[in-house]
Write an enzyme that holds these catalytic residues in place. Structure first.
Site, PDB file in Angstrom:
ATOM      1  CB  SER A   1      23.419  -9.369 -12.168  1.00 15.14           C
ATOM      2  OG  SER A   1      23.490  -8.628 -13.337  1.00 15.14           O
TER       3      SER A   1
ATOM      4  CE  LYS B   1       8.015  -2.619   6.795  1.00 15.89           C
ATOM      5  NZ  LYS B   1       8.285  -2.381   5.317  1.00 15.89           N
TER       6      LYS B   1
ATOM      7  CB  THR C   1       0.509  -3.221  12.926  1.00 15.53           C
ATOM      8  OG1 THR C   1       1.456  -2.394  12.839  1.00 15.53           O
ATOM      9  CG2 THR C   1       0.130  -3.750  11.394  1.00 15.53           C
TER      10      THR C   1
ATOM     11  CB  SER D   1       2.133   2.468   3.747  1.00 14.14           C
ATOM     12  OG  SER D   1       3.333   1.932   3.539  1.00 14.14           O
TER      13      SER D   1
ATOM     14  CE1 TYR E   1      -1.420 -14.068   2.893  1.00 14.86           C
ATOM     15  CE2 TYR E   1      -0.747 -11.844   3.178  1.00 14.86           C
ATOM     16  CZ  TYR E   1      -0.735 -12.928   2.514  1.00 14.86           C
ATOM     17  OH  TYR E   1       0.327 -13.049   1.682  1.00 14.86           O
TER      18      TYR E   1
ATOM     19  N   GLY F   1      13.699   0.538  10.139  1.00 15.63           N
ATOM     20  CA  GLY F   1      13.714  -0.969  11.050  1.00 15.63           C
ATOM     21  C   GLY F   1      14.671  -1.864  10.261  1.00 15.63           C
ATOM     22  CG  LEU F   2      15.824  -3.716   5.861  1.00 17.30           C
ATOM     23  CD1 LEU F   2      15.693  -5.115   5.970  1.00 17.30           C
ATOM     24  CD2 LEU F   2      15.476  -3.412   4.101  1.00 17.30           C
TER      25      LEU F   2
ATOM     26  CD  GLU G   1      15.978   9.112   4.001  1.00 22.11           C
ATOM     27  OE1 GLU G   1      15.190   8.987   5.068  1.00 22.11           O
ATOM     28  OE2 GLU G   1      16.894  10.118   3.923  1.00 22.11           O
TER      29      GLU G   1
ATOM     30  N   GLY H   1      12.013  12.218  -0.282  1.00 21.99           N
ATOM     31  CA  GLY H   1      11.824  12.051   1.663  1.00 21.99           C
ATOM     32  C   GLY H   1      13.031  11.810   2.359  1.00 21.99           C
TER      33      GLY H   1
ATOM     34  CG  ASP I   1      12.543  11.127   7.072  1.00 17.55           C
ATOM     35  OD1 ASP I   1      12.128  10.654   5.937  1.00 17.55           O
ATOM     36  OD2 ASP I   1      12.546  10.287   8.187  1.00 17.55           O
TER      37      ASP I   1
ATOM     38  CE  LYS J   1      15.308 -12.902 -18.026  1.00 19.89           C
ATOM     39  NZ  LYS J   1      15.163 -11.697 -19.131  1.00 19.89           N
TER      40      LYS J   1
ATOM     41  CB  SER K   1      13.431  -4.025   1.042  1.00 17.11           C
ATOM     42  OG  SER K   1      12.831  -3.192  -0.025  1.00 17.11           O
TER      43      SER K   1
ATOM     44  CG  ASN L   1       4.436  -7.601  -1.983  1.00 18.38           C
ATOM     45  OD1 ASN L   1       4.276  -8.622  -2.544  1.00 18.38           O
ATOM     46  ND2 ASN L   1       4.494  -7.694  -0.676  1.00 18.38           N
TER      47      ASN L   1
HETATM   48  C1  LIG Z   1       8.844  -1.239   5.003  1.00 19.53           C
HETATM   49  C2  LIG Z   1       9.647  -1.464   3.779  1.00 19.53           C
HETATM   50  C3  LIG Z   1      10.832  -0.717   3.380  1.00 19.53           C
HETATM   51  C4  LIG Z   1      11.252   0.396   4.638  1.00 19.53           C
HETATM   52  O1  LIG Z   1      11.633  -0.455   5.494  1.00 19.53           O
HETATM   53  P1  LIG Z   1      12.039   0.547   7.034  1.00 19.53           P
HETATM   54  O2  LIG Z   1      12.122  -0.644   8.163  1.00 19.53           O
HETATM   55  O3  LIG Z   1      10.612   1.057   7.276  1.00 19.53           O
HETATM   56  O4  LIG Z   1      13.030   1.328   6.920  1.00 19.53           O
HETATM   57  C5  LIG Z   1      11.469  -0.888   2.367  1.00 19.53           C
HETATM   58  N1  LIG Z   1      11.130  -1.767   1.190  1.00 19.53           N
HETATM   59  C6  LIG Z   1      10.075  -2.215   1.341  1.00 19.53           C
HETATM   60  C7  LIG Z   1       9.659  -3.254   0.401  1.00 19.53           C
HETATM   61  C8  LIG Z   1       9.038  -2.131   2.571  1.00 19.53           C
HETATM   62  O5  LIG Z   1       8.059  -2.843   2.511  1.00 19.53           O
END
Ligand SMILES: *Cc1c(COP(=O)(O)O)cnc(C)c1O
Length: 332
Positions: A39, A64, A86, A89, A126, A193-194, A215, A219, A221, A284, A315, A318
């Protein structure tokens, strides 16, 4: 034994870049190779050269899917037939529900009572069985262990799992393959994880790239854990970044992050709203609040990016439309 107690007694084998490569093979032709977008406005605002990896356009709307599909595909046929379990959230739940449907494995999902309605509905849609719990009073790890033992299911946690981390790393692998060398990579951070996967990929393909975790301010941590050199647990943070409402890093994710990350920074919720508006209006794109964390670090200057070539992982996308409308309507 609970998951926490188990991790204290087992010595764990951390995933490596070879696992990211194996994951890339498993998800090839199944997960989308999401676009890397630019952009001019974002570049002008930051003085940087930003490349956005649009995982909001991934299957089921978030990165994910990569880790969930990879973890289930890596199981034995017997394990897949018995089914997976599993707790999540939201997006990991959908990823496991969708991936297990594609791979023919029954899925049981433990979700918080107050999870966003769209995410609960999509998970049930699903074909997964949803079991709810109160995230402010109940321990989901304990509940997950108990259900897995009772029903003979394989637990695939949302972030603290080698194959989940390896799968998430494929997003960064694709980004660097497409965008070329980066000076900086910004990655949002919940359970890590990401970020852990991104670190494995970036350090293998682009060792000079400085990778930052981002973060929500409420939060931090991960930031506290990095400073202290051990996993710090906090209360479930109150933030609009519901995908990053994790209270602690994992036994797999923490050592990778501790050893390889440049730093962990925080951004306030207001910066997430501003970023959501920016993506909707200028690019968009529908990006959920958590998906805006990394971009907000560039936009607010939480990570200095001027004059640099910067990868930014969006990431996920949704978000309930009613919430989205409220967020992007704010201040207009
Ligand atoms: C799960 C999630 C994260 C965080 O990912 P971690 O692997 O838990 O650090 C960030 N953004 C979105 C959209 C996610 O679904």
């Amino acid at each position: 034994m609970t998951a926490a107690a188990r991790s204290l007694t087992d010595s764990i084998a951390l995933p490596s870049y070879a696992d990211v490569e194996a994951a890339a093979q498993r998800i090839a032709g199944v997960a989308h190779r999401t676009p890397a977008l630019t952009s001019r406005t974002a570049n002008e605002r930051t003085g940087a050269n930003l490349v956005f990896k649009a995982e909001n356009l991934q299957r089921m709307g978030a990165f994910k899917f990569r880790g969930g599909y990879n973890a289930i595909a890596a199981l034995t046929p017997e394990q897949r037939r018995a089914g997976v379990l599993t707790y999540s959230s939201g997006n990991h739940a959908q990823a496991i529900a969708y991936a297990s449907k594609l791979l023919g494995a029954p899925a049981t999902i433990i979700m918080p009572l107050d999870a966003p309605a769209a995410k609960v509905a999509a998970t049930k849609g699903y074909g997964a069985e949803v079991v709810t719990y109160d995230r402010y009073t109940q321990d989901r790890l304990e509940l997950g262990d108990r259900l897995a033992a009772e029903r003979g299911l394989t637990l695939i946690p949302p972030y603290d799992h080698p194959q989940v981390i390896a799968g998430q790393g494929t997003a960064t692998k694709e980004l660097i393959e497409e965008a070329g060398e980066l000076d900086v990579l910004l990655v949002c951070l919940g359970g890590g994880g990401l970020l852990a996967g991104a670190l494995l990929a970036a350090k293998a393909l682009n060792p000079g790239c400085k990778v930052y975790g981002v973060e929500p301010e409420a939060g931090n941590d991960g930031q506290q854990s990095l400073r202290k050199g051990e996993i710090v647990k906090i209360d479930v943070p109150k933030t609009i970044a519901d995908g990053a409402q994790t209270a602690f890093l994992g036994n797999y994710t923490f050592p990778i992050i501790r050893d390889l990350v440049e730093d962990i920074v925080t951004v306030p919720d207001a910066a997430l709203v501003a970023a959501m508006r920016f993506f909707a209006e200028r690019m968009k794109l529908v990006v959920e609040p958590t998906g805006c964390l990394a971009a907000a670090a560039a936009f607010t200057g939480a990570v200095p990016v001027e004059g640099k070539r910067v990868g930014v992982i969006l990431s996920g996308g949704n978000v309930d439309l009613a919430s989205f409308a409220r967020f992007v309507g704010e201040g207009s």
